[in-house]
Motif scaffolding. Sequence first.
Motif, PDB file in Angstrom:
ATOM      1  N   ARG A 394       0.831  -1.200   0.000  1.00 40.13           N
ATOM      2  CA  ARG A 394       0.000   0.000   0.000  1.00 40.13           C
ATOM      3  C   ARG A 394       0.868   1.252   0.000  1.00 40.13           C
ATOM      4  O   ARG A 394       0.609   2.209  -0.739  1.00 40.13           O
ATOM      5  N   LEU A 395       1.913   1.226   0.798  1.00 34.97           N
ATOM      6  CA  LEU A 395       2.840   2.361   0.834  1.00 34.97           C
ATOM      7  C   LEU A 395       3.481   2.564  -0.538  1.00 34.97           C
ATOM      8  O   LEU A 395       3.558   3.688  -1.046  1.00 34.97           O
ATOM      9  N   ALA A 396       3.902   1.466  -1.137  1.00 32.30           N
ATOM     10  CA  ALA A 396       4.546   1.552  -2.453  1.00 32.30           C
ATOM     11  C   ALA A 396       3.596   2.138  -3.486  1.00 32.30           C
ATOM     12  O   ALA A 396       3.954   3.046  -4.239  1.00 32.30           O
ATOM     13  N   ASN A 397       2.370   1.645  -3.499  1.00 32.38           N
ATOM     14  CA  ASN A 397       1.410   2.133  -4.492  1.00 32.38           C
ATOM     15  C   ASN A 397       1.080   3.598  -4.283  1.00 32.38           C
ATOM     16  O   ASN A 397       0.904   4.348  -5.245  1.00 32.38           O
ATOM     17  N   SER A 398       0.989   4.018  -3.021  1.00 34.51           N
ATOM     18  CA  SER A 398       0.728   5.434  -2.743  1.00 34.51           C
ATOM     19  C   SER A 398       1.855   6.290  -3.288  1.00 34.51           C
ATOM     20  O   SER A 398       1.619   7.326  -3.911  1.00 34.51           O
ATOM     21  N   LEU A 399       3.074   5.854  -3.050  1.00 29.93           N
ATOM     22  CA  LEU A 399       4.227   6.614  -3.519  1.00 29.93           C
ATOM     23  C   LEU A 399       4.297   6.606  -5.047  1.00 29.93           C
ATOM     24  O   LEU A 399       4.677   7.598  -5.664  1.00 29.93           O
ATOM     25  N   LEU A 400       3.922   5.487  -5.634  1.00 24.79           N
ATOM     26  CA  LEU A 400       3.942   5.401  -7.101  1.00 24.79           C
ATOM     27  C   LEU A 400       2.876   6.309  -7.709  1.00 24.79           C
ATOM     28  O   LEU A 400       3.076   6.887  -8.779  1.00 24.79           O
ATOM     29  N   ASP A 401       1.739   6.429  -7.028  1.00 25.99           N
ATOM     30  CA  ASP A 401       0.665   7.293  -7.520  1.00 25.99           C
ATOM     31  C   ASP A 401       1.065   8.758  -7.491  1.00 25.99           C
ATOM     32  O   ASP A 401       0.609   9.564  -8.289  1.00 25.99           O
ATOM     33  N   ASP A 402       1.922   9.084  -6.532  1.00 27.40           N
ATOM     34  CA  ASP A 402       2.347  10.467  -6.354  1.00 27.40           C
ATOM     35  C   ASP A 402       3.574  10.719  -7.229  1.00 27.40           C
ATOM     36  O   ASP A 402       4.642  10.206  -6.966  1.00 27.40           O
ATOM     37  N   GLY A 403       3.388  11.505  -8.263  1.00 24.57           N
ATOM     38  CA  GLY A 403       4.471  11.748  -9.212  1.00 24.57           C
ATOM     39  C   GLY A 403       5.664  12.459  -8.613  1.00 24.57           C
ATOM     40  O   GLY A 403       6.753  12.436  -9.188  1.00 24.57           O
ATOM     41  N   ASP A 404       5.490  13.065  -7.433  1.00 21.82           N
ATOM     42  CA  ASP A 404       6.580  13.835  -6.835  1.00 21.82           C
ATOM     43  C   ASP A 404       7.490  13.010  -5.939  1.00 21.82           C
ATOM     44  O   ASP A 404       8.435  13.529  -5.356  1.00 21.82           O
ATOM     45  N   THR A 405       7.192  11.714  -5.795  1.00 26.83           N
ATOM     46  CA  THR A 405       7.982  10.897  -4.873  1.00 26.83           C
ATOM     47  C   THR A 405       9.448  10.848  -5.289  1.00 26.83           C
ATOM     48  O   THR A 405       9.764  10.647  -6.465  1.00 26.83           O
ATOM     49  N   ALA A 406      10.322  11.030  -4.307  1.00 31.18           N
ATOM     50  CA  ALA A 406      11.757  10.949  -4.574  1.00 31.18           C
ATOM     51  C   ALA A 406      12.118   9.522  -4.969  1.00 31.18           C
ATOM     52  O   ALA A 406      11.675   8.575  -4.319  1.00 31.18           O
ATOM     53  N   PRO A 407      12.910   9.328  -6.028  1.00 34.19           N
ATOM     54  CA  PRO A 407      13.306   7.973  -6.434  1.00 34.19           C
ATOM     55  C   PRO A 407      13.934   7.197  -5.293  1.00 34.19           C
ATOM     56  O   PRO A 407      13.736   5.982  -5.160  1.00 34.19           O
ATOM     57  N   GLY A 408      14.687   7.883  -4.448  1.00 35.10           N
ATOM     58  CA  GLY A 408      15.326   7.209  -3.325  1.00 35.10           C
ATOM     59  C   GLY A 408      14.324   6.587  -2.377  1.00 35.10           C
ATOM     60  O   GLY A 408      14.570   5.533  -1.779  1.00 35.10           O
ATOM     61  N   SER A 409      13.157   7.209  -2.249  1.00 37.58           N
ATOM     62  CA  SER A 409      12.116   6.656  -1.386  1.00 37.58           C
ATOM     63  C   SER A 409      11.587   5.352  -1.955  1.00 37.58           C
ATOM     64  O   SER A 409      11.342   4.384  -1.225  1.00 37.58           O
ATOM     65  N   LEU A 410      11.408   5.334  -3.264  1.00 31.05           N
ATOM     66  CA  LEU A 410      10.923   4.114  -3.911  1.00 31.05           C
ATOM     67  C   LEU A 410      11.929   2.985  -3.726  1.00 31.05           C
ATOM     68  O   LEU A 410      11.559   1.844  -3.448  1.00 31.05           O
ATOM     69  N   THR A 411      13.196   3.331  -3.869  1.00 29.28           N
ATOM     70  CA  THR A 411      14.238   2.319  -3.685  1.00 29.28           C
ATOM     71  C   THR A 411      14.231   1.778  -2.261  1.00 29.28           C
ATOM     72  O   THR A 411      14.367   0.574  -2.038  1.00 29.28           O
ATOM     73  N   ALA A 412      14.025   2.675  -1.311  1.00 26.33           N
ATOM     74  CA  ALA A 412      14.012   2.253   0.101  1.00 26.33           C
ATOM     75  C   ALA A 412      12.864   1.287   0.369  1.00 26.33           C
ATOM     76  O   ALA A 412      13.038   0.251   1.023  1.00 26.33           O
ATOM     77  N   VAL A 413      11.681   1.614  -0.154  1.00 29.66           N
ATOM     78  CA  VAL A 413      10.524   0.737   0.050  1.00 29.66           C
ATOM     79  C   VAL A 413      10.757  -0.591  -0.661  1.00 29.66           C
ATOM     80  O   VAL A 413      10.484  -1.668  -0.124  1.00 29.66           O
ATOM     81  N   TYR A 414      11.305  -0.494  -1.862  1.00 30.93           N
ATOM     82  CA  TYR A 414      11.552  -1.697  -2.647  1.00 30.93           C
ATOM     83  C   TYR A 414      12.492  -2.651  -1.927  1.00 30.93           C
ATOM     84  O   TYR A 414      12.268  -3.862  -1.891  1.00 30.93           O
ATOM     85  N   GLU A 415      13.536  -2.092  -1.344  1.00 33.35           N
ATOM     86  CA  GLU A 415      14.514  -2.950  -0.666  1.00 33.35           C
ATOM     87  C   GLU A 415      13.896  -3.696   0.508  1.00 33.35           C
ATOM     88  O   GLU A 415      14.167  -4.881   0.725  1.00 33.35           O
ATOM     89  N   VAL A 416      13.036  -3.021   1.259  1.00 31.25           N
ATOM     90  CA  VAL A 416      12.396  -3.693   2.397  1.00 31.25           C
ATOM     91  C   VAL A 416      11.423  -4.757   1.890  1.00 31.25           C
ATOM     92  O   VAL A 416      11.339  -5.868   2.425  1.00 31.25           O
ATOM     93  N   LEU A 417      10.696  -4.417   0.855  1.00 29.86           N
ATOM     94  CA  LEU A 417       9.733  -5.360   0.284  1.00 29.86           C
ATOM     95  C   LEU A 417      10.439  -6.614  -0.242  1.00 29.86           C
ATOM     96  O   LEU A 417       9.979  -7.748  -0.033  1.00 29.86           O
ATOM     97  N   GLU A 418      11.545  -6.417  -0.902  1.00 35.50           N
ATOM     98  CA  GLU A 418      12.330  -7.546  -1.408  1.00 35.50           C
ATOM     99  C   GLU A 418      12.875  -8.395  -0.270  1.00 35.50           C
ATOM    100  O   GLU A 418      12.864  -9.626  -0.338  1.00 35.50           O
TER     101      GLU A 418
END
Length: 492
Positions: A394-418
């Motif tokens: 849910r956090l990932a999708n929210s951040l993905l929906d928001d075009g302003d999300t910092a790429p580093g934030s996506l990477t951080a969420v991705y790493e935990v999810l992985e």
Amino acid sequence: MGLHLYNSLSRRKEPFEPLNEGRVGVYVCGPTVYGHAHLGHAKSYVSFDVLVRYLRYLGYSVTYVQNITDVGHLTDDADEGEDKVAAAARREQKHPMAIAEYYTRSFFEDMDRLNCVRPDISPRASGHIIEQIELVKTLLEKGYAYEVGGSVYFDVAKFTEYGKLSGRNIEEMIAGARIEPSPDKRSPADFALWKRAEPNHIMQWPSPWGMGYPGWHLECSAMAMKYLGRTIDIHGGGLENQFPHHECEIAQAEAANDAQFVRFWLHNNMVTVDGQKMGKSLNNFINLKQAFSGSHERLTRAYDPLAVRQLILNSHYRSPLDFSDAALFAAQSGNDRIAEAVRGLRKRIADAPEGQADADVLGRLEPLRTKFEAAMDDDLNTAVALSVVFDLVRLANSLLDDGDTAPGSLTAVYEVLERLGGDVLGVVRGADVQAGGVDEERLDGIVRILIEQRAAARKGKDYAAADAIRQQLDAIGIVLEDKPDGTVWRWK
RNA sequence: GGCGGCGUAGCCAAGUGGCCUAAGGCGACGGUUUGCAAAACCGUUAUUCGCCGGUUCGAAUCCGGCCGCCGCCUCCA
């Protein structure tokens, strides 16, 4: 808090500490390879797979041993039945070792698809006849066993702790027994260590007691000892094997070694299908290949192996699990949602991988990781751990929906999810695994042409043409989704 | 017959004495977004935990009874 595991031996949760610091030996009863693996195998091996994965996540160096039973497992525990592998060999007109090889490969194939890590050692019973004979000799020398006409039996009366795992006492068992005691045994509770083979018996080996073959319980004691030492940290298996199989393993090993055999006994519960015990006569016996292909009358569709895995992890390993088409369907939908989020993250990160993570995002990840670990520490509460994965989705999708999300934030969420959903629970497929088996890159080019044509039609407000393209692609299993920044496609 | 387990929303399921006026998933419904969809996001969806009684200041959680389901004791993971 640290990892706590429910130990069947003490009947309560205990803090887990390995015997040797940093190293854990795990032995899990493997399959008898006379048929394809079914949903019951899946629950068992997925459960213990997560145990091993979590131990490694915690930093332990794990040696994971899971045997392959290819001889000695009889169709009847009264020691009068036929060897299961030999019976299958007769049925299929093949050599028993060909049967064992065929179903061993099938088993590994299914376990790979379920995303179970391979055991470090998969010892075959037939490859350890020498070790098993040695163990029998030791037990005879120490007076725990006796020979009758070429067969050797364990003298249960000599091992006073027999029954300590399953909470039974010998007198009650004998009184309630429904099987005819073998005339060779001193007591009906005694069990075979070595069986004399008749001349026409296909699988037999020379021994000090003549030609014969090992009893089923013997292999696990012998192989666990050989690869993990006299005392092993964790022994896993199905609840139905608690008695007599595991009780006999303890008797053999502890009588021979004068040392505790297993420190933590873990038992996973059974599966039912549509509310009933899975059985061939009930027409609800579903093997994994059938589940993955949907070729069973109880199933409405094919299920992704990861959906099967997810359904298993959605409940506790010590709870019984009922497989039904509805439950599998729900698990599939949930797993699809996880996969979609992961796919979205991978795509955006590939486009723009660099950058600082937002402090707010990092602040939201930390409690999730803590919650995940607390759940897993509590006797592997995968249901709660899985809920954390959905929080991450849910956090990932929210951040993905928001075009302003910092790429580093996506990477951080991705790493935990992985790490949590992928490395530990195994419900996230690795980025390197191809989904379809077709040449996706070439296909992507073709679909993109169609997407462009549809975009042109939409621009000209020719929605009939636009919808026709989408519908025709949908018919062959490709879904088009219009996102704010363009149209993307995916498999249905 | 002996032993053990379970019964939580439409379905799956976690929780096992106060943070529970009960996680999470699926489904359903409403909203945002959209040409329409899909997906995603937001919200709603059990004042209640099989039934009855008891213990307790307090119970889904402990005890007793009852009903229902399941497993092991026989090959099974």
